[in-house]
Design an enzyme around this catalytic site. Sequence first.
Site, PDB file in Angstrom:
ATOM      1  N   ASP A 104      67.864  44.784  71.642  1.00 64.45           N
ATOM      2  CA  ASP A 104      66.503  44.271  71.790  1.00 64.45           C
ATOM      3  C   ASP A 104      66.396  43.292  72.949  1.00 64.45           C
ATOM      4  OD1 ASP A 104      64.471  45.101  69.567  1.00 64.45           O
ATOM      5  OD2 ASP A 104      66.377  44.899  68.540  1.00 64.45           O
TER       6      ASP A 104
ATOM      7  N   HIS B 235      66.622  48.976  60.289  1.00 64.49           N
ATOM      8  CA  HIS B 235      66.504  50.245  60.999  1.00 64.49           C
ATOM      9  C   HIS B 235      67.069  51.438  60.232  1.00 64.49           C
ATOM     10  CE1 HIS B 235      64.858  48.591  64.659  1.00 64.49           C
ATOM     11  NE2 HIS B 235      65.840  47.715  64.752  1.00 64.49           N
TER      12      HIS B 235
ATOM     13  N   GLU C 230      66.937  37.807  69.576  1.00 61.33           N
ATOM     14  CA  GLU C 230      67.047  39.054  70.321  1.00 61.33           C
ATOM     15  C   GLU C 230      65.905  39.292  71.297  1.00 61.33           C
ATOM     16  OE1 GLU C 230      67.282  42.224  67.420  1.00 61.33           O
ATOM     17  OE2 GLU C 230      66.185  41.031  65.958  1.00 61.33           O
TER      18      GLU C 230
ATOM     19  N   ASP D 170      68.687  38.401  44.712  1.00 61.34           N
ATOM     20  CA  ASP D 170      68.821  38.720  43.291  1.00 61.34           C
ATOM     21  C   ASP D 170      69.715  39.937  43.060  1.00 61.34           C
ATOM     22  OD1 ASP D 170      67.242  36.578  42.604  1.00 61.34           O
ATOM     23  OD2 ASP D 170      65.452  37.756  42.162  1.00 61.34           O
TER      24      ASP D 170
ATOM     25  N   ARG E  51      71.369  43.009  56.146  1.00 61.76           N
ATOM     26  CA  ARG E  51      70.292  42.691  57.079  1.00 61.76           C
ATOM     27  C   ARG E  51      68.986  43.087  56.404  1.00 61.76           C
ATOM     28  NH1 ARG E  51      69.448  44.329  63.419  1.00 61.76           N
ATOM     29  NH2 ARG E  51      69.473  46.496  62.666  1.00 61.76           N
TER      30      ARG E  51
END
Length: 256
Positions: free
Chosen positions: A178, A48, A152, A87, A73
Site C-alpha cells: 500500500d 484481504h 501504509e 472474544d 489481522r
Amino acid sequence: MPAPTNTFKAAMARGDVTHGCWCGLGSSVTTEIAATAGFDWLLVDNEHAPNDVRSTLVQLQTIAGQGGTAIVRVEDGNPTGIKRMLDLGAQTLLVPMVESAEEARALVAATRYPPGGTRGVGAALGRASVYNAIADYTQTADDQICLIVQVENRKGLNALDAILEVDGIDGVFIGPADLSADLGYPGEINHPEARSAVMAAIARIAASDKWAGTLSTDPDYIAEARGAGARFLAVAVDVLTLGAGLREVAGAYRGD
C-alpha cells in the site's frame, strides 16, 4: 487462573526477532500445514483474505492445536470487529491503515476492558475465557493483549512519530504494498523511493519503544529490514507459496 500468556508478546519483550507466515487461503487445512512448518507465528488475515468470524475461529483452534502462535489481522478498526476477534481468543491483533495518533488511541481503548478501555464485557460466551473457565479473565486479559498498528500510506508516515507516542501500542507494521502505491509506484515494492521509505520508517520505529515489522518474501529485502531494526517479519504467504509451487510443477510438464 489468569488469562493465558501471550507467547508472541513475551518473545518480543525478550528482544527476539521473529518470522511468520501470512495465512490468506481461508482454510483450516492449509493453516494447519503452515502451523507444522516451524514459523514463530501465523497471521490469519481478515482484511484481504476470504475469512470471517467462523473461519478465523477454526484457524485459531487449529493453530493452538499444533502449539503455534496466532496473530489476527482484523478487517479494519471497527471496535465491534475487534471485540469479536478478542472474544474468539486472539491476543495479538494487527490493524490496517492507521493514519493518526487519535486512531491509535481509539484502537487501544477498543482492546481493553473498562475502566481503561471500551471493550465489551462478554467474555463468558467466548473462547478467550475458555468459555468462562478462567474466572478472572476480565481482570487479567488486558496485560496479555498485543496491539500492532499498520502504517501504509503517506498520511500514516507523516503521523508516525505521534503514533509511536501512544501508550498501549506494542508495534508498528509498515505495509510495503500500500505504501509503494500511495507513493506513486503501484506494484513496485522494490522501487528505490518506496523501499527507502519503508526502511526509514522501520528505523524510526526501532529507535522508539515499539517493535517494527513488515512483510516480504524477498530474502534481500528481509535482510535489509532486519538491518534497519525490524523484529517481526512476515516472510511467507500461503497463497504465494502454493501458487508458485503448483505453477513450477505444471510448467515442468508443459515444457515451459
